[in-house]
Design a protein around this motif. Sequence first.
Motif, PDB file in Angstrom:
ATOM      1  N   GLU A 158       7.018  10.891   4.510  1.00  0.00           N
ATOM      2  CA  GLU A 158       7.667  12.183   4.664  1.00  0.00           C
ATOM      3  C   GLU A 158       9.123  12.030   5.079  1.00  0.00           C
ATOM      4  OE1 GLU A 158       5.282  14.083   7.602  1.00  0.00           O
ATOM      5  OE2 GLU A 158       3.677  14.636   6.199  1.00  0.00           O
ATOM      6  N   SER A 159       9.830  13.154   5.089  1.00  0.00           N
ATOM      7  CA  SER A 159      11.224  13.236   5.564  1.00  0.00           C
ATOM      8  C   SER A 159      12.146  12.206   4.917  1.00  0.00           C
ATOM      9  CB  SER A 159      11.258  13.088   7.091  1.00  0.00           C
ATOM     10  OG  SER A 159      10.503  14.097   7.709  1.00  0.00           O
ATOM     11  N   PRO A 160      12.415  12.308   3.642  1.00  0.00           N
ATOM     12  CA  PRO A 160      11.886  13.313   2.718  1.00  0.00           C
ATOM     13  C   PRO A 160      10.576  12.858   2.088  1.00  0.00           C
ATOM     14  CG  PRO A 160      13.537  12.028   1.611  1.00  0.00           C
ATOM     15  CD  PRO A 160      13.488  11.488   3.014  1.00  0.00           C
ATOM     16  N   ASN A 161       9.936  13.754   1.336  1.00  0.00           N
ATOM     17  CA  ASN A 161       8.663  13.441   0.678  1.00  0.00           C
ATOM     18  C   ASN A 161       8.880  12.374  -0.390  1.00  0.00           C
ATOM     19  OD1 ASN A 161       7.312  15.432   2.167  1.00  0.00           O
ATOM     20  ND2 ASN A 161       7.907  17.019   0.690  1.00  0.00           N
ATOM     21  N   ARG A 162       8.104  11.326  -0.301  1.00  0.00           N
ATOM     22  CA  ARG A 162       8.202  10.258  -1.300  1.00  0.00           C
ATOM     23  C   ARG A 162       6.909   9.470  -1.322  1.00  0.00           C
ATOM     24  NH1 ARG A 162      10.987   9.082   3.278  1.00  0.00           N
ATOM     25  NH2 ARG A 162      11.035   6.952   4.111  1.00  0.00           N
ATOM     26  N   VAL A 163       6.669   8.820  -2.446  1.00  0.00           N
ATOM     27  CA  VAL A 163       5.482   7.985  -2.620  1.00  0.00           C
ATOM     28  C   VAL A 163       5.924   6.623  -3.124  1.00  0.00           C
ATOM     29  CG1 VAL A 163       3.311   7.663  -3.858  1.00  0.00           C
ATOM     30  CG2 VAL A 163       4.000   9.954  -3.152  1.00  0.00           C
ATOM     31  N   ILE A 164       5.464   5.591  -2.465  1.00  0.00           N
ATOM     32  CA  ILE A 164       5.744   4.225  -2.900  1.00  0.00           C
ATOM     33  C   ILE A 164       4.552   3.745  -3.716  1.00  0.00           C
ATOM     34  CG2 ILE A 164       6.242   1.878  -2.166  1.00  0.00           C
ATOM     35  CD1 ILE A 164       7.388   3.081   0.406  1.00  0.00           C
ATOM     36  N   LEU A 165       4.801   3.421  -4.981  1.00  0.00           N
ATOM     37  CA  LEU A 165       3.753   3.008  -5.923  1.00  0.00           C
ATOM     38  C   LEU A 165       3.943   1.545  -6.301  1.00  0.00           C
ATOM     39  CD1 LEU A 165       4.227   6.123  -8.176  1.00  0.00           C
ATOM     40  CD2 LEU A 165       2.135   5.685  -6.876  1.00  0.00           C
ATOM     41  N   THR A 166       2.845   0.833  -6.392  1.00  0.00           N
ATOM     42  CA  THR A 166       2.901  -0.560  -6.819  1.00  0.00           C
ATOM     43  C   THR A 166       1.868  -0.804  -7.918  1.00  0.00           C
ATOM     44  OG1 THR A 166       3.590  -1.296  -4.620  1.00  0.00           O
ATOM     45  CG2 THR A 166       2.702  -2.969  -6.103  1.00  0.00           C
ATOM     46  N   THR A 167       2.351  -1.327  -9.033  1.00  0.00           N
ATOM     47  CA  THR A 167       1.453  -1.752 -10.124  1.00  0.00           C
ATOM     48  C   THR A 167       1.696  -3.205 -10.502  1.00  0.00           C
ATOM     49  OG1 THR A 167       3.017  -1.035 -11.825  1.00  0.00           O
ATOM     50  CG2 THR A 167       1.382   0.579 -11.100  1.00  0.00           C
ATOM     51  N   ALA A 168       2.819  -3.763 -10.062  1.00  0.00           N
ATOM     52  CA  ALA A 168       3.182  -5.144 -10.412  1.00  0.00           C
ATOM     53  C   ALA A 168       2.736  -6.067  -9.283  1.00  0.00           C
ATOM     54  CB  ALA A 168       4.692  -5.263 -10.639  1.00  0.00           C
ATOM     55  N   TRP A 169       1.712  -6.851  -9.568  1.00  0.00           N
ATOM     56  CA  TRP A 169       1.144  -7.730  -8.551  1.00  0.00           C
ATOM     57  C   TRP A 169       1.688  -9.141  -8.729  1.00  0.00           C
ATOM     58  CZ3 TRP A 169      -0.715  -4.259  -5.534  1.00  0.00           C
ATOM     59  CH2 TRP A 169      -1.306  -3.088  -6.075  1.00  0.00           C
ATOM     60  N   GLY A 170       1.724  -9.888  -7.633  1.00  0.00           N
ATOM     61  CA  GLY A 170       2.215 -11.261  -7.701  1.00  0.00           C
ATOM     62  C   GLY A 170       3.208 -11.545  -6.596  1.00  0.00           C
ATOM     63  N   ASP A 171       4.067 -12.547  -6.815  1.00  0.00           N
ATOM     64  CA  ASP A 171       4.994 -13.002  -5.779  1.00  0.00           C
ATOM     65  C   ASP A 171       6.282 -12.196  -5.774  1.00  0.00           C
ATOM     66  OD1 ASP A 171       3.228 -14.947  -4.998  1.00  0.00           O
ATOM     67  OD2 ASP A 171       4.127 -16.526  -6.216  1.00  0.00           O
ATOM     68  N   TYR A 172       6.715 -11.834  -4.572  1.00  0.00           N
ATOM     69  CA  TYR A 172       7.992 -11.172  -4.345  1.00  0.00           C
ATOM     70  C   TYR A 172       8.800 -12.007  -3.359  1.00  0.00           C
ATOM     71  CZ  TYR A 172       6.390  -6.864  -6.614  1.00  0.00           C
ATOM     72  OH  TYR A 172       5.947  -5.931  -7.533  1.00  0.00           O
ATOM     73  N   THR A 173      10.108 -11.946  -3.469  1.00  0.00           N
ATOM     74  CA  THR A 173      10.988 -12.644  -2.536  1.00  0.00           C
ATOM     75  C   THR A 173      11.358 -11.703  -1.405  1.00  0.00           C
ATOM     76  OG1 THR A 173      11.903 -14.007  -4.304  1.00  0.00           O
ATOM     77  CG2 THR A 173      13.184 -13.864  -2.276  1.00  0.00           C
ATOM     78  N   THR A 174      11.152 -12.163  -0.162  1.00  0.00           N
ATOM     79  CA  THR A 174      11.494 -11.355   1.007  1.00  0.00           C
ATOM     80  C   THR A 174      12.437 -12.129   1.915  1.00  0.00           C
ATOM     81  OG1 THR A 174       9.595 -12.136   2.281  1.00  0.00           O
ATOM     82  CG2 THR A 174       9.266 -10.180   0.908  1.00  0.00           C
ATOM     83  N   ALA A 175      13.080 -11.389   2.806  1.00  0.00           N
ATOM     84  CA  ALA A 175      13.981 -12.017   3.789  1.00  0.00           C
ATOM     85  C   ALA A 175      14.083 -11.108   5.003  1.00  0.00           C
ATOM     86  CB  ALA A 175      15.360 -12.257   3.181  1.00  0.00           C
TER      87      ALA A 175
END
Length: 610
Positions: free
Chosen positions: A154-171
């Motif tokens: 919320e604040s603002p209204n949004r939806v996080i969608l995931t369909t791509a599975w596998g490795d992601y780079t994070t930091a």
Amino acid sequence: MKKKFVPVLAAGALIVVIICFMLLGSIIEKYTPSKEHMNLSDYYNLSSEQDVALILNNQVLDAKGKLLNGTVYLDYETVRSNLNDRFYWDHNENKLLYTTATDLISADADSTSHYVTKDSHSLDHAVVKADAQTAYIAIDFLKLYSDFSYEVLESPNRVILTTAWGDYTTAPAKQKTQVRQKGGIKSPILADIDKNTEVTVLETGDTWTKISTADGIIGYVKSKALGTTSAKTLTSDYVSEEFTHIKKDFKINMAWHQITNADANTTIASVLQNTKGINVISPTWFYLNDNNGNIASLASSDYVNYCHQNGIEVWALVSNLENKDVDTTSVLTYTSKRENLINNLISAAIQYNFDGINVDFEALSSEVGDSYIQFIRELSLKCANNGIVLSVDDYVPTSYTAFYNRAEQAVFADYVVVMAYDEHYSGSEEAGSVASINFVKEGVANTLKEVPADQLILGMPFYARVWSETPVDDTTGADSTTQTSDNNNNDTDETDNAAADAQAADEAAGTSDSADSYQLFTLDSYATSMSEIQKLISTNAAEPVWSDIDGQYYVQYENNGITYKIWVEDAASLEEKLKVLQENQLAGGSFWKLGLELPSTWDTVIKYIN
């Protein structure tokens, strides 16, 4: 003089100081980061309280969801394009459908109930909402049948969608920093992030790095503000369905039997007597007969019984071409009409005890593609429940027939038949083969990109076309004339020997690729049997010339000033096509149509299908 000069110097010094301060201020302004925070509703382009931003796989979509009575809904096109294209919306009857391996899921607009085949289930909110433009489907209902994860914020209204599975780079963030809309200190701030906040790295740059935060904000941070990258793996908890098919433990040797009246059924014994090795026959018994999904039938129990007594299965064909007054689009786009059509077919299969249904729906428009596929899905369920084989006839793949969606057909139907003929047909702008070998090879290769080999049946012709070129006296070029030249389908990608053979065939036929060969004539053709072709060759003392390019004999002769051209279909051309079947380990072959072949042709067929 000195007294007058001092004020001038002072004024000049003041101007210099002012200029220096201005320059310094400009430099400070240039290198001082902006503290402006962008409104996230503007960032997501939300125009109302009902709008919901959609962030799919770290990308903000242009499409918006809807928040209705506390439930997030996604519009039909967004669902099909990004999450699951198996959902089907019937805008005529305001009904949402989804087909699983075993059940048809259905929900009416604004209803909190939905059906899994005949069992009713309920939610505490409507499954689907509809307006004049589209349908909106509840996200929790979508999740029941789709491989994606979602998080509503919320604040603002949004939806996080995931369909791509596998490795992601994070930091992690090495220090407290800002996420900016673009790479630059003057770009507005989207979010402040604390030290050690983990972000997903999307694009790495020397100065700025594009990242995504856990709450769905995509922007840029200074590269030096990020720590050491690492890999994070996202996995799905969705369990994919297993689709099963009725598969025969023998190679399919099938032939279509054209039945145009009830009396033709009585010829089955004599028709089969001239064949060898057939294990499936497909009589053209059914066709759409009105806009409500009712069918005309020429089915015969005696026909089925005779075939069964001789070890031959009957896969009855249903067509949409015979009754020109029927609007196939109307039948396919209404769920109630599709259901009526399917029930009529299944009832006939049970009544007459035939083994399979062969769907031959042709000349469809792209607008009806989704409805046609839904018809195949729904029919497949009832066929499977009654042990009836479902096969579907298809053109060779082209860009303009992609809507037939052969890959989805193969998920639900037991067999897919590629009709590898009519390369040139009545109405073609130039004369040519009904099914040259390269046309067949390409058709099979492209179909195999969508359909597994053990489900693919190769359709082959028992006929050829006789082309006639009648010279036109009026050389001014009337509308009824065609300007063409015949190069016997030469293909420069073939070997030198094949090209030489094709050139020899051209020369024997009196054709050439030169500009001098152009002439005005009316072009016409008709399809006929193998035996009739042989009679024409003999009667006109024509000399067949083998073409490696076409994988068949080519014949040309003149009669009463008219030039005739024939790309011959016979045992030799058929053998080249059967080699394609064998080399690709296809499920079998089928032939259009019984009665057009020479009896000796079957000796060639059983060498490859037995």
